[in-house]
Each structure stands twice: as structure tokens, then as C-alpha cells.
Design an enzyme around this catalytic site. Structure first.
Site, short mmCIF file in Angstrom:
data_model
loop_
_atom_site.label_atom_id
_atom_site.label_comp_id
_atom_site.label_asym_id
_atom_site.label_seq_id
_atom_site.Cartn_x
_atom_site.Cartn_y
_atom_site.Cartn_z
CE1 TYR A 59 -3.58 -2.57 0.57
CE2 TYR A 59 -4.66 -0.47 0.99
CZ TYR A 59 -4.75 -1.81 0.70
OH TYR A 59 -5.97 -2.39 0.54
CE LYS A 87 1.76 -17.93 -1.65
NZ LYS A 87 0.88 -19.12 -1.71
CG ASP A 121 -2.26 -20.28 -0.49
OD1 ASP A 121 -1.78 -20.21 0.67
OD2 ASP A 121 -1.75 -20.97 -1.39
CG ASP A 125 -8.21 -4.58 1.29
OD1 ASP A 125 -9.15 -4.03 1.89
OD2 ASP A 125 -8.11 -4.63 0.05
CG ASP A 170 -13.88 -6.71 2.06
OD1 ASP A 170 -13.81 -5.97 3.06
OD2 ASP A 170 -14.14 -6.29 0.91
#
Ligand code: IPM
Ligand code: MG
Length: 356
Positions: free
Chosen positions: A135, A190, A222, A246, A250
Site C-alpha cells: 500500500y 506467504k 491462500d 484487506d 472482507d
């Protein structure tokens, strides 16, 4: 105590209005000041985060934020788009710790797209780092590629980076939160592919030694995305970086069937914070009087708890919200057959009544 209220765009002003009424009803002597932000900031002063708005936010003890964004600003240059307001506030105020609870209220289990037994009683806390990662990592931009698969063509690039202290401080927030809850932290990364994640995992593992009473596990992002729909109740606190957080927040919010119900907090190192509903500005339903104000009202409760030291008032609001749900009142986003459909204002009024 001074509260900056930034209603923003879309349904922001409607839901903020209800939260303000709830704050007013508490009988505290808060000094509340409003300022435009996002598209509204752009319309008023030509910038999504006008200097006056930023100054107000800096001077306040806490910020109550509605939502920003509208399709009509999609063609503006990136630095003028509404999203820059929230990114700018996070950066300028050093709000690095984002707390995003995902709670499945028993009354709303049927509104989830997952089977009731998978989600009923769900209570996870996503702790998302908010000041770093791709970001904000530099360099970033669009340039002509000098190497790679297609030299001479245009390429976009961003930089994923995290320093050790950045990982450590968000980890501390997660472990501290876990101590007050289910005593489990799952760190999501990751690290099988990314160096940034390799460092992230090393730092989390080291930090975990200072919290022997909290169980620390690690999961690739994942797999975490899968586990969140497979067995979400296995999670307690999830800590992760800005980008993964992020996406996963959601996903977690949607599990509850009630994204219109979920508050969030973004805190600096001293617990000064910005509080906002987890949902967006929903421009498609703006002005129709049907938006769910509960996430914003619950964000105000979080604000009272974390930044203003008013635990009792926070609990009062949360109880009032539970009461209106128990009474069967539902805005359209959480409506199911057999409940009572109400609009934004009616829902706010019902919370006020339950408060009294
Ligand atoms: C969020 C939003 C923001 C983000 C956008 C509006 C910049 O999606 O708060 O999750 O990506 O952080
Ligand atoms: Mg998001």
C-alpha cells in the site's frame, strides 16, 4: 474530549447522523465537529482530504468516519480519488493497527451464506497492519520496463516491504488482544514465496516467546482464505499485513451475513483512533433511507471503549443494539422472513429508545 466526525460519501452522512444521535443521548459533554472528506472533500475544497479536515482529525481525541467513494470519482487522478482520504488519514495519523471484528450475531445466522452450524457463534478478530506493505512501500509507479519479459513496454510496480519494528508492533497488538479473548493468534503470511513474509514469520515467532500463554500458529494466506470458509470458528485472532488483511477481512465480514453490522478501529501507538464501519459507501443505495446504521453506531461504541476510556457507555450502546435485534428489527441487508423491516432512521430511533 473532542471528536472529529467525518461523514464522507454515499450512505456515510445518513449512518453518521444516527450515530451522532446516539452519542448525543449519552449525556456526555463531548465536543463534536464535522468536516468533509472523500468525494465531499473534493467537492468542497478540491481535495479528498482537505487540510482543514486533516487538522481537525489531528487535534481530536478520536475520529468517527462514515465512508468514502462513489463511481462518479473513478475517472479522477488517483491522488484526488476519495480512497486517498482514508489512506491519508491512516498515514498522517500513524494509525497502524486495524481491528476488524467479525461476529456472527445469533439472531442473524440465517443471513449468512454459509450453513448455520459453520458460522453461528463466530467471533474472530482480524488485526490488520495498516501503514506498510505494498500500500505504502516505495518505489511504486508506472514506467517503461528496462528488463523483464517485455522490455520497452509499460509496466506497473509496487513494493512490498515490512521492517522488523513494524511487524513487532502489530504483533504486540494481536497478542495483547488475544490475551483478553481466546488466547490464540494465527499469523497469516506467504512465507513460502515472499521474503517480506519470511521476515514477518521470524519476527512473529520470536515475539510469540514473550506471550507463552497465547498459542501462536502460522498459515499461508491462500490456505487462510480456504479455512475461513471451511472452519472459521477455529480462528480467534488473525494477524496479517495490509494487503492480505484487506482481502481476508472482507471475506471474514461476509461470513457473518451482516457486513452492515461490523465496526472497526484503526489505532495509533497511544490508542488514539479512527472508527469506521467495515462496509463501504454503497452509493447504489445512498439517499434511499435504507442503509444499516448499526456498524457505525457500534463503531462509536468501539471509540468510547478504546480511545475515550468510556467502557460503560460502550457497553450500553452494544446492549441497546442487541436489544433491537432481539426485538426483530432489521434493515434490508439483514432482513429475513418473519422479522420487521425498518429504514435507517427507524433503526437509529430504536437504538435510542433501547438506550433509554
Ligand atoms: C478498506 C478499504 C480501503 C483499503 C480502500 C478504500 C483504500 O478497502 O478499508 O479495507 O484498501 O484499505
Ligand atoms: Mg477493504
Amino acid at each position: 474530549m473532542k471528536i472529529a466526525v467525518l461523514p464522507g460519501d454515499g450512505i456515510g452522512p445518513e449512518i453518521i447522523a444516527q450515530a451522532r444521535l446516539v452519542l448525543d443521548a449519552l449525556g456526555e459533554s463531548f465536543e463534536i465537529e464535522e468536516a468533509p472528506v472523500g468525494g465531499a472533500g473534493y467537492e468542497a475544497y478540491g481535495h479528498p482530504l482537505p487540510p482543514q479536515t486533516l487538522e481537525l482529525a489531528k487535534a481530536a481525541d478520536a475520529i468517527l468516519f462514515g465512508s468514502v467513494g462513489d463511481f462518479k470519482y473513478d475517472t479522477l487522478a488517483r491522488e484526488l480519488r476519495p480512497e486517498q482520504a482514508i489512506l491519508g488519514l491512516r498515514k498522517h495519523l500513524a494509525l497502524f493497527a486495524n481491528l476488524r471484528p467479525a461476529i456472527c450475531y445469533p439472531e442473524l445466522t440465517a443471513a449468512s451464506s454459509l450453513k448455520p452450524e459453520i458460522v453461528s457463534g463466530l467471533d474472530i478478530l482480524i488485526v490488520r497492519e495498516l501503514n506498510g506493505d505494498v500500500y505504502f512501500g516505495s518505489p511504486k509507479g508506472i514506467r517503461t520496463a528496462s528488463d523483464g519479459l517485455f522490455p520497452g513496454s509499460r509496466e506497473g510496480f509496487d513494493t512490498m516491504r515490512y521492517s522488523e519494528p513494524e511487524v513487532r508492533r502489530i504483533g504486540q497488538v494481536a497478542f495483547t488482544a488475544a490475551r483478553k479473548r481466546g488466547k490464540k493468534v494465527c499469523s497469516v503470511d506467504k512465507s513460502n514465496v515472499l521474503e517480506t513474509s519470511q521476515l514477518w514469520r521470524e519476527v512473529m515467532t520470536d515475539l510469540g516467546k514473550s506471550y507463552p500463554d497465547v498459542e501462536l500458529t502460522h498459515m499461508y494466506v491462500d490456505n487462510a482464505a480456504m479455512q475461513l470458509v471451511k472452519a472459521p470458528k477455529a480462528f480467534d485472532v488473525v494477524v496479517t499485513g495490509n494487503l492480505f488483511g484487506d482481502i481476508l477481512s472482507d471475506e471474514a465480514a461476509m461470513l457473518t451475513g451482516s457486513i452492515g453490522m461490523l465496526p472497526s478501529a484503526s489505532l495509533d501507538i497511544k490508542n488514539k483512533g479512527l472508527y469506521e464501519p467495515s462496509h463501504g459507501s454503497a452509493p447504489d443505495i445512498a439517499g434511499k433511507g435504507i442503509a444499516n446504521p448499526l456498524a457505525t453506531i457500534l463503531s462509536a461504541a468501539m471509540m468510547l471503549r478504546y480511545s475515550l476510556g468510556k467502557e460503560e457507555q460502550a457497553t450500553r450502546i452494544e446492549r441497546a443494539v442487541q436489544r433491537v435485534l432481539a426485538d426483530g428489527l432489521r434493515t434490508v441487508d439483514i432482513y429475513t422472513v418473519g422479522t420487521i423491516k425498518v429504514g435507517t432512521v427507524e433503526m437509529g430511533q430504536a437504538v435510542l429508545k433501547a438506550l433509554a
